[in-house]
Scaffold this motif. Sequence first.
Motif, PDB file in Angstrom:
ATOM      1  N   ASP A 138      -9.414  13.494  14.684  1.00 37.45           N
ATOM      2  CA  ASP A 138      -8.877  12.126  15.415  1.00 37.45           C
ATOM      3  C   ASP A 138      -7.655  12.088  15.564  1.00 37.45           C
ATOM      4  OD1 ASP A 138      -9.035  12.665  12.280  1.00 37.45           O
ATOM      5  OD2 ASP A 138      -7.330  11.544  12.579  1.00 37.45           O
ATOM      6  N   GLY A 139      -6.694  13.143  15.144  1.00 42.68           N
ATOM      7  CA  GLY A 139      -5.295  13.006  15.270  1.00 42.68           C
ATOM      8  C   GLY A 139      -4.459  12.061  15.306  1.00 42.68           C
ATOM      9  N   GLU A 140      -5.045  11.149  14.366  1.00 42.84           N
ATOM     10  CA  GLU A 140      -4.211  10.001  13.913  1.00 42.84           C
ATOM     11  C   GLU A 140      -2.652  10.216  13.081  1.00 42.84           C
ATOM     12  OE1 GLU A 140      -6.562   6.756  12.081  1.00 42.84           O
ATOM     13  OE2 GLU A 140      -4.691   5.474  11.737  1.00 42.84           O
ATOM     14  N   THR A 141      -1.622   9.287  13.457  1.00 43.18           N
ATOM     15  CA  THR A 141      -0.518   9.752  12.739  1.00 43.18           C
ATOM     16  C   THR A 141      -0.465   8.600  11.614  1.00 43.18           C
ATOM     17  OG1 THR A 141       0.555  10.516  14.944  1.00 43.18           O
ATOM     18  CG2 THR A 141       1.777   9.335  13.208  1.00 43.18           C
ATOM     19  N   VAL A 159       9.285  -1.653   8.898  1.00 48.33           N
ATOM     20  CA  VAL A 159       9.579  -0.627   7.817  1.00 48.33           C
ATOM     21  C   VAL A 159      10.029   0.572   8.132  1.00 48.33           C
ATOM     22  CG1 VAL A 159       8.156   0.556   5.896  1.00 48.33           C
ATOM     23  CG2 VAL A 159       7.949  -1.875   6.221  1.00 48.33           C
ATOM     24  N   ALA A 214      -3.672   5.345  18.370  1.00 45.63           N
ATOM     25  CA  ALA A 214      -4.429   5.756  17.242  1.00 45.63           C
ATOM     26  C   ALA A 214      -4.507   4.928  16.069  1.00 45.63           C
ATOM     27  CB  ALA A 214      -4.265   7.373  16.726  1.00 45.63           C
ATOM     28  N   PRO A 250       2.131  -4.693   6.639  1.00 46.27           N
ATOM     29  CA  PRO A 250       1.851  -3.925   7.593  1.00 46.27           C
ATOM     30  C   PRO A 250       0.579  -3.036   7.310  1.00 46.27           C
ATOM     31  CG  PRO A 250       4.038  -3.710   6.604  1.00 46.27           C
ATOM     32  CD  PRO A 250       3.699  -4.722   5.811  1.00 46.27           C
ATOM     33  N   TRP A 276       0.794   3.928  -2.551  1.00 47.45           N
ATOM     34  CA  TRP A 276       0.469   5.397  -2.467  1.00 47.45           C
ATOM     35  C   TRP A 276       1.544   6.241  -3.067  1.00 47.45           C
ATOM     36  CZ3 TRP A 276      -3.239   2.385  -0.791  1.00 47.45           C
ATOM     37  CH2 TRP A 276      -4.196   2.804  -0.065  1.00 47.45           C
ATOM     38  N   VAL A 333       9.731  -6.934  11.700  1.00 46.23           N
ATOM     39  CA  VAL A 333       8.313  -6.767  12.041  1.00 46.23           C
ATOM     40  C   VAL A 333       7.473  -6.429  10.642  1.00 46.23           C
ATOM     41  CG1 VAL A 333       6.391  -5.892  13.335  1.00 46.23           C
ATOM     42  CG2 VAL A 333       8.528  -6.513  14.451  1.00 46.23           C
ATOM     43  N   HIS A 340       1.249   2.961  19.756  1.00 46.69           N
ATOM     44  CA  HIS A 340       0.684   3.900  18.512  1.00 46.69           C
ATOM     45  C   HIS A 340      -0.869   3.849  18.906  1.00 46.69           C
ATOM     46  CE1 HIS A 340       4.711   4.343  16.707  1.00 46.69           C
ATOM     47  NE2 HIS A 340       4.630   3.138  17.077  1.00 46.69           N
ATOM     48  N   ALA A 379       0.726  -1.174   0.013  1.00 45.08           N
ATOM     49  CA  ALA A 379       0.160  -0.059   0.056  1.00 45.08           C
ATOM     50  C   ALA A 379       0.802   1.202  -0.199  1.00 45.08           C
ATOM     51  CB  ALA A 379      -1.078   0.008   0.977  1.00 45.08           C
ATOM     52  N   VAL A 403       2.134  -6.241  12.342  1.00 42.46           N
ATOM     53  CA  VAL A 403       2.307  -5.506  13.554  1.00 42.46           C
ATOM     54  C   VAL A 403       1.834  -6.219  14.546  1.00 42.46           C
ATOM     55  CG1 VAL A 403       1.971  -3.413  14.746  1.00 42.46           C
ATOM     56  CG2 VAL A 403       2.504  -3.274  12.159  1.00 42.46           C
ATOM     57  N   LEU A 426      -2.925  -2.957  10.193  1.00 36.13           N
ATOM     58  CA  LEU A 426      -3.442  -1.767  10.802  1.00 36.13           C
ATOM     59  C   LEU A 426      -4.798  -1.444  10.337  1.00 36.13           C
ATOM     60  CD1 LEU A 426      -0.542   1.055  10.759  1.00 36.13           C
ATOM     61  CD2 LEU A 426      -1.363  -0.786  12.414  1.00 36.13           C
ATOM     62  N   ARG A 475      -2.225   4.538   5.967  1.00 37.14           N
ATOM     63  CA  ARG A 475      -2.190   3.946   7.221  1.00 37.14           C
ATOM     64  C   ARG A 475      -1.632   2.420   7.081  1.00 37.14           C
ATOM     65  NH1 ARG A 475      -7.501   3.666   8.166  1.00 37.14           N
ATOM     66  NH2 ARG A 475      -7.737   5.419   9.804  1.00 37.14           N
ATOM     67  N   ALA A 476      -0.146   2.522   7.224  1.00 35.09           N
ATOM     68  CA  ALA A 476       0.550   1.249   6.979  1.00 35.09           C
ATOM     69  C   ALA A 476       1.880   1.530   7.335  1.00 35.09           C
ATOM     70  CB  ALA A 476       0.339   0.693   5.422  1.00 35.09           C
ATOM     71  N   GLY A 477       2.741   0.790   7.825  1.00 36.04           N
ATOM     72  CA  GLY A 477       3.869   1.056   8.165  1.00 36.04           C
ATOM     73  C   GLY A 477       4.373   1.286   9.584  1.00 36.04           C
ATOM     74  N   ILE A 478       3.373   2.009  10.276  1.00 34.87           N
ATOM     75  CA  ILE A 478       3.269   2.578  11.818  1.00 34.87           C
ATOM     76  C   ILE A 478       3.407   1.114  12.528  1.00 34.87           C
ATOM     77  CG2 ILE A 478       1.997   3.369  13.855  1.00 34.87           C
ATOM     78  CD1 ILE A 478       2.832   5.657  11.741  1.00 34.87           C
ATOM     79  N   GLY A 479       4.333   1.329  13.457  1.00 35.37           N
ATOM     80  CA  GLY A 479       4.583   0.004  14.405  1.00 35.37           C
ATOM     81  C   GLY A 479       5.383  -1.188  13.858  1.00 35.37           C
ATOM     82  N   SER A 480       5.377  -1.077  12.587  1.00 37.02           N
ATOM     83  CA  SER A 480       6.286  -2.183  11.707  1.00 37.02           C
ATOM     84  C   SER A 480       7.748  -1.856  11.694  1.00 37.02           C
ATOM     85  CB  SER A 480       5.751  -2.512  10.386  1.00 37.02           C
ATOM     86  OG  SER A 480       6.141  -1.628   9.466  1.00 37.02           O
TER      87      SER A 480
END
Lengths: 282, 255
Positions: free
Chosen positions: A144-147, A128, B171, B131, A106, B158, B169, A102, B161, B135, A121-126
């Motif tokens: 919402d304040g989402e990152t 990557v 949110a 990933p 993108w 990873v 994280h 994704a 996730v 999410l 909304r992909a990559g966060i926490g991984s």
Amino acid sequence: MSDKTMTADEAASRLVGGMTVGIGGWGSRRKPMALVRAVLRAGIGDLTVVSCGGPDVGMLAAAGRIRKLVAPFATLDSIPLEPHFRAARERGAFELMEVDEAMFLWGLRAAAYRLPFLPVRAGIGSDVMRVNPGLRTVTSPYDDGETFVAMPALRLDAAFVHVNRADRRGNGQYLGPDPYFDDLFCEAADTAYVSCERIVDTAELTKEAAPQTLLVGRHVVTGVIEAPNGAHFTSCAPDHGRDEAFQRMYATTPWEDFAERFLSGDEPAYQSAVRTWQKEGS
Amino acid sequence: MSGATHGTTSGTASGATRAEYCVIACAEAWRGAGEILASPMGLIPSLGARLARRTFSPDLLLTDGEALLVDLDGTVEGWLPYRRHLDLVTGGRRHVMMGASQIDRYGNQNISCVGDWARPRRQLLGVRGAPVNTLNNPTSYWVPKHSRRVFVEAVDMVCGVGHDRVAAHPAAARFHHLPRVVSDLGVFDFATPDRAMRLASLHPGVTVEEVAEATGFALAVPDEVPYTRDPTAEELRLIREVIDPAGSRDREVRG
């Protein structure tokens, strides 16, 4: 009306070392292999290659032409792991920007839209994020304040794609089930080279096929290359399937031997060497 | 469903094979899922998705493995090329069951490489869509050969996730959901206070000790571990006569 037809070698000759090149198709499906073979012949190196990788990545990596690869994967589909990509990675042969599918999509869209990035909304926490320390995040300005990951535009100096039909002006048509990201590759690029199984008159394109099969618009195309069997050995549905026997041989033959037998001449020499190999096997 | 804590060593009341229990365990992932796309990766999850569609989840969407949405008889009902598939993922109307070359106690999954990412000992596929999947839509995992090489203390890269990573994280955790992990030994979930992997059921014939031995981290094990439910007679018939008459399931999971 401009005629954009050229040969694969002419298209390759427009590249210079250090450029960023996007390659369409997906895994071992509808890869512009005639153009990749032309790049191999032309001796161009130091490339940043952007691809949903298949044997295009494998061959360019084996030949040492890749400085940096941007990809979510490399596979031969029926052979899950691309052996030459794999070997090159294991010897640390090139830099890798490994991103999620994704994120990749993108990134192409951002480039096509002339945006510096798109939130995804992909990559966060991984990991990557760990292996791409240059990636930045962006916070929603709304409640919402989402990152999100701010996926940078994957702007390309050149794009190579292979389709089923095209006219001389650069309108490209796919007749298989999946467009992959080929139109986006062309839109994300400063120059785009479209090879096809057959060049036909414009009127011919929609004689039997629906207009929505016209995937690539001439306004984003620089060159049109007639390359019958130009996706070989990857699939080019419905014109032909993947040459599984040849792919197995590619995957198990030392690169130097494969290159010497199949890649030392021009494209007709390649196709002829393939036919000879096929006759030997039958 | 039995309430025994230890499995028998051979034979089951239903006569089902281990592979057939795996099919049932995978199918259960899509129970009550409604009108969403079932994305099974690998053979046994595919059989499970088709079983679910034929029985308790008749509204599931299925693909032909390429770009088409198809009915069980192959009738085309929709178009889902890769780009639309990714759009659908981000919309959340999908439950994928992915493979895992490595998975840890919090459900972090790796399909990219083994060893140091900068110079991998074994390069694998790459992160693919793991990933974005984790999410955005429910993501389960299928491991055909449960071992300490796969169930590891910490994954090398990873891709998918896990719970500890997403907790940092909040949110991004809005749509994060890892319903289950199915292996050839049992079914696992994350129904523990710290969202660590828990043994949810044993396939008949498997013992808790066997699972613990094959797992590279300390697994949460409840006092009472049920067995994976038996297939019904009709489900067994569907698996054997309709969905997988060639018996390819037995090549992925033996015994």
